[in-house]
Write a protein that holds these residues in place. Structure first.
Motif, short mmCIF file in Angstrom:
data_model
loop_
_atom_site.label_atom_id
_atom_site.label_comp_id
_atom_site.label_asym_id
_atom_site.label_seq_id
_atom_site.Cartn_x
_atom_site.Cartn_y
_atom_site.Cartn_z
N ARG A 131 -13.83 -10.57 -4.21
CA ARG A 131 -13.43 -11.69 -5.07
C ARG A 131 -14.62 -12.32 -5.78
N ASP A 132 -14.30 -13.26 -6.69
CA ASP A 132 -15.33 -13.84 -7.57
C ASP A 132 -16.52 -14.38 -6.79
N GLY A 133 -16.25 -15.12 -5.72
CA GLY A 133 -17.34 -15.66 -4.92
C GLY A 133 -17.68 -14.76 -3.74
N PRO A 149 -14.76 -8.61 -12.82
CA PRO A 149 -13.38 -8.72 -12.33
C PRO A 149 -13.05 -7.56 -11.40
N LEU A 151 -11.20 -7.87 -8.52
CA LEU A 151 -9.98 -8.08 -7.76
C LEU A 151 -8.85 -8.44 -8.72
N TYR A 152 -7.61 -8.22 -8.26
CA TYR A 152 -6.42 -8.54 -9.05
C TYR A 152 -6.33 -7.72 -10.34
N ASP A 230 0.42 -5.37 -3.85
CA ASP A 230 0.92 -6.73 -3.72
C ASP A 230 -0.23 -7.73 -3.57
N LEU A 231 -1.19 -7.39 -2.71
CA LEU A 231 -2.27 -8.34 -2.42
C LEU A 231 -3.43 -8.22 -3.39
N MET A 232 -3.75 -6.99 -3.82
CA MET A 232 -4.97 -6.80 -4.60
C MET A 232 -4.68 -6.59 -6.08
N GLY A 234 -3.03 -7.04 -10.03
CA GLY A 234 -2.97 -8.09 -11.04
C GLY A 234 -1.57 -8.21 -11.59
N PRO A 235 -1.43 -8.93 -12.72
CA PRO A 235 -0.09 -9.17 -13.27
C PRO A 235 0.69 -7.90 -13.57
N ASP A 236 0.02 -6.79 -13.90
CA ASP A 236 0.80 -5.61 -14.25
C ASP A 236 0.61 -4.46 -13.26
N SER A 237 0.07 -4.72 -12.06
CA SER A 237 -0.07 -3.60 -11.13
C SER A 237 1.09 -3.53 -10.15
N GLN A 238 2.32 -3.65 -10.62
CA GLN A 238 3.41 -3.46 -9.67
C GLN A 238 3.69 -1.98 -9.50
N LYS B 217 0.94 -12.70 -20.50
CA LYS B 217 0.49 -11.89 -19.35
C LYS B 217 -1.01 -11.57 -19.36
N ILE B 220 -3.05 -14.19 -17.67
CA ILE B 220 -2.73 -14.57 -16.29
C ILE B 220 -3.53 -13.72 -15.32
N ARG B 221 -4.13 -14.39 -14.35
CA ARG B 221 -4.93 -13.66 -13.38
C ARG B 221 -4.05 -13.03 -12.32
N ARG B 222 -3.05 -13.79 -11.88
CA ARG B 222 -2.31 -13.32 -10.71
C ARG B 222 -0.94 -13.99 -10.62
N PHE B 223 0.06 -13.19 -10.21
CA PHE B 223 1.35 -13.76 -9.80
C PHE B 223 1.29 -13.90 -8.28
N ALA B 234 -10.43 -21.35 -3.54
CA ALA B 234 -11.47 -20.32 -3.52
C ALA B 234 -12.16 -20.17 -4.87
N GLU B 236 -10.82 -18.81 -7.48
CA GLU B 236 -10.36 -17.61 -8.19
C GLU B 236 -9.66 -17.98 -9.49
N ARG B 360 6.65 -7.55 -16.29
CA ARG B 360 5.44 -7.14 -15.58
C ARG B 360 5.14 -5.67 -15.76
#
Lengths: 285, 362
Positions: A131-133, A149, A151-152, A230-232, A234-238, B217, B220-223, B234, B236, B360
């Protein structure tokens, strides 16, 4: 293979050995899968009920461009992760296979070590690094490079999948390399082949079954992965598993979720069948 | 025993569809719940949100009644609904939001409450004692209420970001925005931004909102799955669509974080205490709910979770930094324009979900 046991002469012990795992398989794999298959031909009734109406509407909907596109994306992400695993895993497997017995044990323990921790915890740990930090970006910052960038986004998803699945690639390849006849390698080197030539033309073909097993063991779970995007992501990585999950939860559309799951299972079976076919076409060594 | 009945039903019912699932779920939990614990001690299974109870509340209940509360968690209402849809696996008290009370009542998944067994109902503020989303006979008691808004990092934004524009329709904070992943919430708040009511959103408006979010979109960083406050803490992201209580919790840790209800108005919801059908001891469940509504117990809960409480007696015991906190009890134009959400029906729910999935995937 002469000491094969003829089960006709010992049906009792045979049944005792096969029975429990078979019952387990039927109860906890075949039956739930059949329920999912039946549900995929169902219709939602009211808020909470499903009628098995025999409709094909859910299956037709899975073939809409948006869902096929998500399948395609899942294939691309899982494929990229699998290839990266192969590129990283093959040299690693070579090192493991050709190490001294003591070093080999240590290396194998090192490869297995991540399994001692839960997948969720490993994923969160990786997120704190990226992550960023996080560790990587604070190190970059001291070098004067702005936070990247990491993450996400889709890159993070592929990185996470490689991190999780690498052992599944290394272990089967290392196992097949260990069984390899070392005199063939020596002969190749004696006859003037370079080291690289020996790896590419002798070792690689002989390790093909292990590589094939590694590719499947990596690709299939990566294709259905849910936690990592899901966790890592971004908006279009489904990925497809995320869409299936949402059908069962948020959308409350179990029949459609089941239809998507059935398509995923079918595609996986197709990949397995393809692998079997390729293996049959290959002349056995 | 309700659980064994479910298993039995599943085995005897002709070609059980949902019942088979229910039976399997019940069997699985029957193993897991009965596997542990002593038989002498009474137990109550409480299915709650994470971080949503006072620090000593459950221990106090045990000290008073001898009943050990076995708390487990759910992360979204959908998860709760999906879990109970497959049959009640032994839960006695659950905490659904108001829209899911409607949904679960429609699916006959909740027990009606007996007000005579909950004398502490008198502690609840007058305005919460009746609700359009849970007409008499009541099946739920409000536990907290909550409003969505923008949690933000003061030093990283210009002035107060008091419009949904900054989340939905602007690239000013590109790459520093986190939105909730919930399809219905996104679409309804988008409709609010477009100047429409969030109740009874039609398909055309929903499509227009999805198109707007599709354009947004790249910014946007994250959903996120209701962990926007942690992304904010954090560093982010600098703006997060979140609930007031979640942000209030983090504001204690980081004074640079703040919260605003955008001027276009927002979505108000309540989390409620309810007893799912199939609870094995409804009487004990009523006693537990009554305990949670006690003024002193309610104070302990509010002190920890910092969500607005509908419990007037508990609020009266709280210090002014809670009772007069503008984040916990918002006021102003945004608050006045806000509306209570309602369940828009299974059909619309699926449409919202599909629109967001498409947005998405695009």
């Amino acid at each position: 293979m002469d000491n094969r046991v003829d089960w006709h002469r010992a049906p009792g012990p045979f049944a005792a050995i096969l029975g429990p795992p078979l019952a387990w398989f039927l109860l906890f794999f075949a039956v739930p899968l059949a329920v999912v298959l039946a549900m995929s031909f169902g219709t939602n009734v009211g808020v909470a009920d499903i009628a098995i109406s025999g409709t094909f509407a859910n299956h037709a909907r899975t073939l809409e461009p948006v869902y096929l596109g998500i399948f395609l994306k899942s294939f691309a992400i899982a494929g990229a992760a699998t290839l990266l695993c192969l590129v990283l895993g093959f040299p690693l497997a070579l090192v493991v296979a050709f190490a001294t017995p003591r070093a080999r044990t240590l290396l194998l323990v090192a490869i297995m070590l991540p399994f001692w921790t839960n997948l969720l915890i490993r994923t969160y740990a990786l997120m704190t690094v990226l992550r960023d930090g996080g560790l990587v970006n604070s190190a970059l910052e001291t070098l004067g490079v702005g936070p990247l960038p990491l993450l996400y986004n889709n890159f993070a998803v592929i990185l996470g999948l490689v991190y999780i699945h690498l052992p599944f690639m290394v272990l089967p390849i290392a196992a097949s390399l260990e069984r390899l006849d070392r005199s063939l390698v020596e002969a190749s080197l004696d006859l003037g082949a370079s080291h690289l030539g020996t790896v590419l033309r002798i070792i690689l073909p002989l390790a093909a079954p292990g590589i094939m097993a590694g590719l499947l063991l990596t690709f299939i779970p990566a294709l259905g992965s849910y936690l990592t995007p899901d966790l890592m992501g971004g908006p279009d990585s489904q990925m497809i598993a995320n869409v299936i999950e949402r059908q069962f939860k948020r959308a409350n559309d179990w029949p459609f979720g089941a239809a998507l799951a059935v398509l995923l299972v079918n595609l996986t079976l197709f990949a397995l069948a393809l692998q079997g076919l390729l293996r049959r076409l290959e002349p056995s060594p | 025993m309700a659980r064994e009945d479910a298993v039995g039903d599943a085995l005897t019912a002709p070609l059980g569809r949902r019942r088979l699932l229910a039976g399997m779920g019940a069997a699985a939990v029957a193993f897991s719940l009965e596997g542990c614990g002593t038989s002498a001690e009474q137990r109550l299974n409480f299915l709650n949100w994470q971080d949503y109870i006072g620090e000593t509340t459950l221990a106090d209940f045990r000290a008073r009644t001898g009943v050990r509360v076995n708390q487990s968690y759910f992360a979204t209402n959908d998860e709760l609904f999906a879990k109970l849809k497959a049959g009640n696996q032994g839960y006695d008290v659950i905490v659904p939001s108001n829209e899911f009370v409607e949904r679960m009542r429609a699916a006959d998944m909740l027990e009606p409450l007996n007000p005579a067994r909950i004398p502490n109902l008198a502690n609840i503020e007058e305005s919460f004692r009746t609700a359009a989303w849970d007409p008499a006979p009541r099946h739920s008691v409000p536990y907290t209420w909550l409003v969505l808004g923008i949690g933000y990092r003061r030093s990283r934004v210009q002035g107060t970001p008091d419009s949904w524009k900054w989340l939905f329709d602007s690239d000013l904070y590109k790459g520093r925005i986190a939105l909730l992943t919930d399809a219905a919430d996104l679409i309804r708040l988008g409709a609010k931004y477009m100047g429409k009511s969030l109740v009874g959103v039609d398909a055309a408006t929903a499509q227009a909102v999805a198109d707007m979010l599709g354009r947004q979109k790249p910014n946007i960083r994250r959903f996120h799955e209701d962990d926007g406050q942690d992304l904010l803490l954090a560093g982010e992201v600098d703006l997060a669509l979140e609930y007031n209580g979640d942000i209030a919790q983090r504001m204690r840790e980081d004074p640079d974080i703040d919260f605003v209800v955008p001027r276009e108005g927002s979505l108000i919801n309540a989390d409620t205490l309810a007893i799912p059908k199939g609870a094995k001891d409804p009487e004990l469940a009523h006693a537990f709910i009554d305990f949670l509504l006690d003024a002193e117990v309610g104070r302990g809960i509010s002190e920890t979770i910092l969500y607005p409480t509908p419990n007037a007696a508990a609020r009266a015991l709280m210090p002014p930094d809670y009772a007069a906190n503008p984040v916990i009890f918002p006021s102003g134009p945004g608050w006045e324009a806000s509306e209570w959400g309602r369940f828009e029906g299974a059909e619309m729910q699926r449409l919202f979900e599909e629109l967001i999935t498409r947005m998405r995937a695009a």
